[in-house]
Design an enzyme around this catalytic site. Structure first.
Site, mmCIF file in Angstrom:
data_model
loop_
_atom_site.group_PDB
_atom_site.id
_atom_site.type_symbol
_atom_site.label_atom_id
_atom_site.label_comp_id
_atom_site.label_asym_id
_atom_site.label_seq_id
_atom_site.Cartn_x
_atom_site.Cartn_y
_atom_site.Cartn_z
ATOM 1 N N LYS A 1 5.243 7.367 15.361
ATOM 2 C CA LYS A 1 4.848 7.174 16.745
ATOM 3 C C LYS A 1 4.009 5.923 16.931
ATOM 4 O O LYS A 1 3.865 5.401 18.024
ATOM 5 C CB LYS A 1 3.988 8.369 17.241
ATOM 6 C CG LYS A 1 4.596 9.692 17.200
ATOM 7 C CD LYS A 1 3.529 10.690 17.744
ATOM 8 C CE LYS A 1 3.859 12.079 17.296
ATOM 9 N NZ LYS A 1 2.712 12.987 17.557
ATOM 10 N N GLU B 1 7.223 -2.457 13.218
ATOM 11 C CA GLU B 1 6.284 -1.489 12.625
ATOM 12 C C GLU B 1 4.875 -1.809 13.122
ATOM 13 O O GLU B 1 4.575 -2.949 13.488
ATOM 14 C CB GLU B 1 6.413 -1.590 11.086
ATOM 15 C CG GLU B 1 5.499 -0.745 10.258
ATOM 16 C CD GLU B 1 5.580 0.764 10.460
ATOM 17 O OE1 GLU B 1 5.393 1.212 11.606
ATOM 18 O OE2 GLU B 1 5.774 1.493 9.472
ATOM 19 N N ASP B 2 4.039 -0.795 13.158
ATOM 20 C CA ASP B 2 2.644 -1.032 13.563
ATOM 21 C C ASP B 2 1.817 -1.584 12.406
ATOM 22 O O ASP B 2 1.123 -2.577 12.538
ATOM 23 C CB ASP B 2 2.016 0.249 14.150
ATOM 24 C CG ASP B 2 2.228 1.475 13.267
ATOM 25 O OD1 ASP B 2 2.876 1.372 12.207
ATOM 26 O OD2 ASP B 2 1.747 2.565 13.639
ATOM 27 N N ASP C 1 1.063 -0.558 4.844
ATOM 28 C CA ASP C 1 -0.067 -0.241 3.981
ATOM 29 C C ASP C 1 0.437 -0.292 2.532
ATOM 30 O O ASP C 1 0.554 -1.372 1.957
ATOM 31 C CB ASP C 1 -0.568 1.144 4.420
ATOM 32 C CG ASP C 1 -1.826 1.597 3.728
ATOM 33 O OD1 ASP C 1 -2.516 0.753 3.133
ATOM 34 O OD2 ASP C 1 -2.124 2.804 3.775
ATOM 35 N N PHE D 1 -9.550 2.114 7.558
ATOM 36 C CA PHE D 1 -8.673 2.990 8.310
ATOM 37 C C PHE D 1 -8.743 2.623 9.791
ATOM 38 O O PHE D 1 -9.786 2.735 10.430
ATOM 39 C CB PHE D 1 -9.030 4.459 8.108
ATOM 40 C CG PHE D 1 -7.917 5.334 8.609
ATOM 41 C CD1 PHE D 1 -6.787 5.546 7.830
ATOM 42 C CD2 PHE D 1 -7.965 5.882 9.874
ATOM 43 C CE1 PHE D 1 -5.733 6.295 8.311
ATOM 44 C CE2 PHE D 1 -6.913 6.648 10.359
ATOM 45 C CZ PHE D 1 -5.793 6.847 9.564
ATOM 46 N N ASP E 1 -3.259 6.314 15.090
ATOM 47 C CA ASP E 1 -4.026 7.554 15.271
ATOM 48 C C ASP E 1 -4.863 7.913 14.060
ATOM 49 O O ASP E 1 -4.669 7.399 12.962
ATOM 50 C CB ASP E 1 -3.068 8.719 15.520
ATOM 51 C CG ASP E 1 -2.358 9.147 14.225
ATOM 52 O OD1 ASP E 1 -1.776 8.269 13.559
ATOM 53 O OD2 ASP E 1 -2.421 10.342 13.878
ATOM 54 N N ARG F 1 -4.927 7.079 19.826
ATOM 55 C CA ARG F 1 -3.784 6.179 20.063
ATOM 56 C C ARG F 1 -3.953 5.383 21.346
ATOM 57 O O ARG F 1 -3.394 4.301 21.507
ATOM 58 C CB ARG F 1 -2.474 6.981 20.155
ATOM 59 C CG ARG F 1 -2.043 7.652 18.858
ATOM 60 C CD ARG F 1 -0.609 8.160 18.984
ATOM 61 N NE ARG F 1 -0.241 9.101 17.941
ATOM 62 C CZ ARG F 1 0.203 8.762 16.722
ATOM 63 N NH1 ARG F 1 0.329 7.502 16.392
ATOM 64 N NH2 ARG F 1 0.520 9.691 15.847
HETATM 65 P P1 5GP Z 1 2.733 2.990 4.015
HETATM 66 O O1 5GP Z 1 3.985 3.785 3.788
HETATM 67 O O2 5GP Z 1 2.970 1.491 4.087
HETATM 68 O O3 5GP Z 1 1.661 3.327 3.037
HETATM 69 O O4 5GP Z 1 2.118 3.475 5.366
HETATM 70 C C1 5GP Z 1 2.655 3.103 6.551
HETATM 71 C C2 5GP Z 1 2.297 4.092 7.627
HETATM 72 O O5 5GP Z 1 1.050 4.754 7.350
HETATM 73 C C3 5GP Z 1 2.101 3.367 8.923
HETATM 74 O O6 5GP Z 1 3.283 3.298 9.661
HETATM 75 C C4 5GP Z 1 1.052 4.224 9.598
HETATM 76 O O7 5GP Z 1 1.684 5.272 10.276
HETATM 77 C C5 5GP Z 1 0.239 4.788 8.472
HETATM 78 N N1 5GP Z 1 -0.975 3.991 8.217
HETATM 79 C C6 5GP Z 1 -1.219 3.123 7.223
HETATM 80 N N2 5GP Z 1 -2.431 2.583 7.318
HETATM 81 C C7 5GP Z 1 -2.984 3.102 8.430
HETATM 82 C C8 5GP Z 1 -4.250 2.925 9.098
HETATM 83 O O8 5GP Z 1 -5.146 2.156 8.714
HETATM 84 N N3 5GP Z 1 -4.431 3.668 10.235
HETATM 85 C C9 5GP Z 1 -3.494 4.516 10.722
HETATM 86 N N4 5GP Z 1 -3.791 5.159 11.843
HETATM 87 N N5 5GP Z 1 -2.291 4.699 10.133
HETATM 88 C C10 5GP Z 1 -2.047 4.007 9.000
HETATM 89 MG MG MG Z 2 3.731 4.115 11.468
#
Ligand code: 5GP
Ligand code: MG
Length: 175
Positions: free
Chosen positions: A43, A99-100, A103, A152, A159, A165
């Site tokens: 989302k 993508e937002d 990570d 974070f 969120d 959000r």
């Molecule tokens: P990844 O698979 O790259 O570890 O994580 C990606 C997803 O984790 C992002 O699309 C997001 O939903 C969530 N995520 C990663 N870092 C953060 C953060 O700092 N804050 C939030 N709210 N979500 C995060």
């Molecule tokens: Mg995401």
């Protein structure tokens, strides 16, 4: 999330707006004649996607997929689940994934593999935020808003346990 977390602004709405504008200029240069499919990952991307597409003044389509790699709270589960997949064929289409935040890279690496199998004409990635210090899977980012520190983040679609959000700025939470 506990009630002792403090919220600090990392990027103001004005800084976000100018980054989105800059990304839109770059995307327009490369996609204006390609009728691309923009695929947003729900989302968290809903606000970024909504702002970005309003700067793109050329033919395009908008799709969403809903993946989940995080459980509740701040910890990644390390596994990716497709909650809702694609609803249109992307074979021979120019696909730009939106993508937002990236990570560890687990979520996006999984999605790019999944989409590549559908044989799009091209497949590229745009993310508003990148947290490179936590990367576990290699990821090629074609359009990037901001590098961010290992904090974070919440707001502008992001969120913590489904809260925050709606914040117009991007903030970080600290104990
Ligand atoms: P990844 O698979 O790259 O570890 O994580 C990606 C997803 O984790 C992002 O699309 C997001 O939903 C969530 N995520 C990663 N870092 C953060 C953060 O700092 N804050 C939030 N709210 N979500 C995060
Ligand atoms: Mg995401």
């Amino acid at each position: 999330m506990n009630s002792h977390s403090e919220r600090h602004t990392l990027f103001t709405r004005e800084q976000i707006e100018s980054a989105v504008n800059r990304l839109a200029v770059e995307i327009t240069q490369n996609y204006r004649d390609k009728n691309p499919v923009l695929i947003g990952i729900l989302k968290g991307v809903f606000i970024f996607m909504a702002d970005l597409v309003r700067y793109l003044d050329f033919p395009l389509e908008v799709e969403f997929v809903n993946l989940s790699s995080y459980g509740s709270g701040r910890q990644t589960s390390g596994r990716v689940k497709v909650v809702q997949g694609l609803s249109c064929p992307i074979k021979d289409r120019h696909v730009l994934v939106i993508e937002d935040i990236i990570d560890t890279g687990t979520t996006i690496a999984f999605l790019m593999d999944y989409l590549e199998k559908e044989k799009p004409a091209s497949l590229k990635l745009c993310t508003l935020l990148d947290k490179p210090s936590r990367r576990r899977k290699p990821v090629k980012i074609d359009y990037l808003g901001f590098d961010v520190p290992d904090k974070f983040l919440v707001g502008y679609g992001l969120d913590c346990d489904e809260q925050y959000r709606n914040l117009p700025d991007i903030c970080y939470l600290e104990e």
